[in-house]
Design an enzyme around this catalytic site. Sequence first.
Site, PDB file in Angstrom:
ATOM      1  N   SER A 300     -21.238  39.954 -57.738  1.00 19.40           N
ATOM      2  CA  SER A 300     -19.667  40.055 -57.410  1.00 19.40           C
ATOM      3  C   SER A 300     -19.191  38.746 -57.027  1.00 19.40           C
ATOM      4  O   SER A 300     -19.030  37.675 -58.069  1.00 19.40           O
ATOM      5  CB  SER A 300     -19.569  40.906 -56.282  1.00 19.40           C
ATOM      6  OG  SER A 300     -18.342  41.319 -56.049  1.00 19.40           O
ATOM      7  N   ASP A 311     -18.779  28.124 -66.516  1.00 12.33           N
ATOM      8  CA  ASP A 311     -17.694  28.196 -67.667  1.00 12.33           C
ATOM      9  C   ASP A 311     -16.941  26.829 -67.859  1.00 12.33           C
ATOM     10  O   ASP A 311     -16.429  26.286 -68.784  1.00 12.33           O
ATOM     11  CB  ASP A 311     -16.752  29.354 -67.286  1.00 12.33           C
ATOM     12  CG  ASP A 311     -17.474  30.714 -67.806  1.00 12.33           C
ATOM     13  OD1 ASP A 311     -18.703  30.601 -68.492  1.00 12.33           O
ATOM     14  OD2 ASP A 311     -16.670  31.739 -67.705  1.00 12.33           O
ATOM     15  N   LYS A 325     -22.249  42.430 -61.552  1.00 15.06           N
ATOM     16  CA  LYS A 325     -20.965  43.485 -60.950  1.00 15.06           C
ATOM     17  C   LYS A 325     -19.661  42.791 -61.143  1.00 15.06           C
ATOM     18  O   LYS A 325     -19.215  41.813 -60.544  1.00 15.06           O
ATOM     19  CB  LYS A 325     -21.134  43.660 -59.386  1.00 15.06           C
ATOM     20  CG  LYS A 325     -20.147  44.469 -58.849  1.00 15.06           C
ATOM     21  CD  LYS A 325     -20.136  44.474 -57.311  1.00 15.06           C
ATOM     22  CE  LYS A 325     -19.181  45.440 -56.498  1.00 15.06           C
ATOM     23  NZ  LYS A 325     -17.895  44.903 -56.736  1.00 15.06           N
TER      24      LYS A 325
END
Length: 562
Positions: A300, A311, A325
């Site tokens: 999460s 990223d 998740k």
Amino acid sequence: MKKLLNGRIAVVGVAVTAIVAFFSFKSGDDRNFQIAKNLDIFNAIVKELDMFYVDTIDPNKTIREGIDNMLFTLDPYTEYFPEEDQSELEQMIKGSFGGIGSYITYNTKLKRSMISEPFEGTPAAKAGLKAGDILMEIDGKDLAGKNNAEVSQMLRGQAGTSFKLKVERPNVRGGRTPMEFTIVRESIQNPAIPYAAVLDNHVGYINLSTFSGNPSKEFKKAFLDLKKQGATSLVIDLRGNGGGLLDEAVEIANYFLPRGKVIVTTKGKIKQASNTYKTLREPLDLDIPVAVLVNSGTASASEILSGSLQDLDRAIVVGNRTFGKGLVQVPRSLPYGGTMKVTTSKYYIPSGRCVQAIDYKHRNEDGSVGTIPDSLTKVFHTAAGREVRDGGGVMPDIVIKQEKLPNILFYLVRDNLIFDYATQYCLKHPTIVAPEKFEVTDADYNDFKALVKKADFKYDQQSEKILKTLKEAAEFEGYMADASEEFKALEKKLNHDLDRDLDYFSGDIKKMIASEIIKRYYYQRGNIIQQLKDDDGLKEAVKILNDPVKYKEMLSAPVAKK
């Protein structure tokens, strides 16, 4: 606390409401018609059961089970919390609750709960409770026959309230000494950062255990303290961090990224569920090399932080694929003081990928769910052009081979033998050396083996089970006559040998014993220090942080092949 005074009146009332709603919908609205129709059927069924079922039904219990089963068909994160369970939801969101601050475990032999790990600085630790204390009474109420959940509920309460706790503490004579404590409950906030330190080669280390509460504030202080102590690179340990508040993940990411960067985007069915979260402040440090440790328990909000730093090419991610998740929940108020935590959207990290691993919408015919196969995942790219994929958590830049713990260790922990040995050890040793220097000696391990043998310890050997299955298959297929001698030889070699297994797996068992002993004296901080002594993930993180050329190369665009 509000209570339903009469189950039948409540059920009839709901039924009437549903019927009114039914006739208020437009006949052309098929979806609304189907909802009204099924609500009417459901209420009629409850009414019929209440009137005619052979035994009197409990409307609260029956309907609650219906609600829970309905929600479970959606995903495991959409949950209903009635008024009496609001404290559980509050703890989940805020990471705090009124209580004593200790884990408890169940002693199967005594059929009672016992203290397993008091937290440093909490009422349990201040009062003098110790791991191994058997819980006997709370305010005169005998705890015999109560399970851990029931005992835990009795230990919790509003901060500032007090209660009397009677325990029995194991003693050096092998018996138990009755003791009584008066404990004042406090608001318990599990430490977001149980350990932070500067390791060798000026590598800073922060263990971030949760995103509930206000961990960004603690993280900022810990990071700035490490820099003052000389840290020139940083390891953020998110292993086992199950997440928490999305905003806190964005705030911590902001410490290492420029203002205005998109960290996460949520997309839902309605406009209110779709949002974009950007860094809003000036960063603390844009240049310090960062490595993030992750594993299958990283979920999460932890995946938002680790995934966004990956990223945006701001950190090297080390470890194992994260949990996956990518679903966002928000609380919705319900009648009679209830709340529903409902999944309203999916989140997408900067490359555009969603890390959700399980597709709850498309279930198998038997209702089971599975992870999204690699063949159906899509390729995305980091800011520098590195390939990353969606559909299954965050895949690390450096993958660490997962350590497989021996089968015997599971049973030693399950039977509380390591726990019981640590209790005896602490009775004989009022103090121990610092966690960094502590180790289980051969003499200590011999004492442990003696305790295991005295307990008549039994455990399953997987090799014996597999051999038995193989023999049955060989007999069924007609190979047993020709292979009987080979089976006999194999059975002899795989013979159950406790002494051999305790010696062969002594390294793993000693580590577990050391962790159990150290946390009795130095709490969670000491346990983390013990676990980091021989940590392959940390070694790889430190290795890459100490190699500036390799670090920069890994975060750069891949070189095109000629």
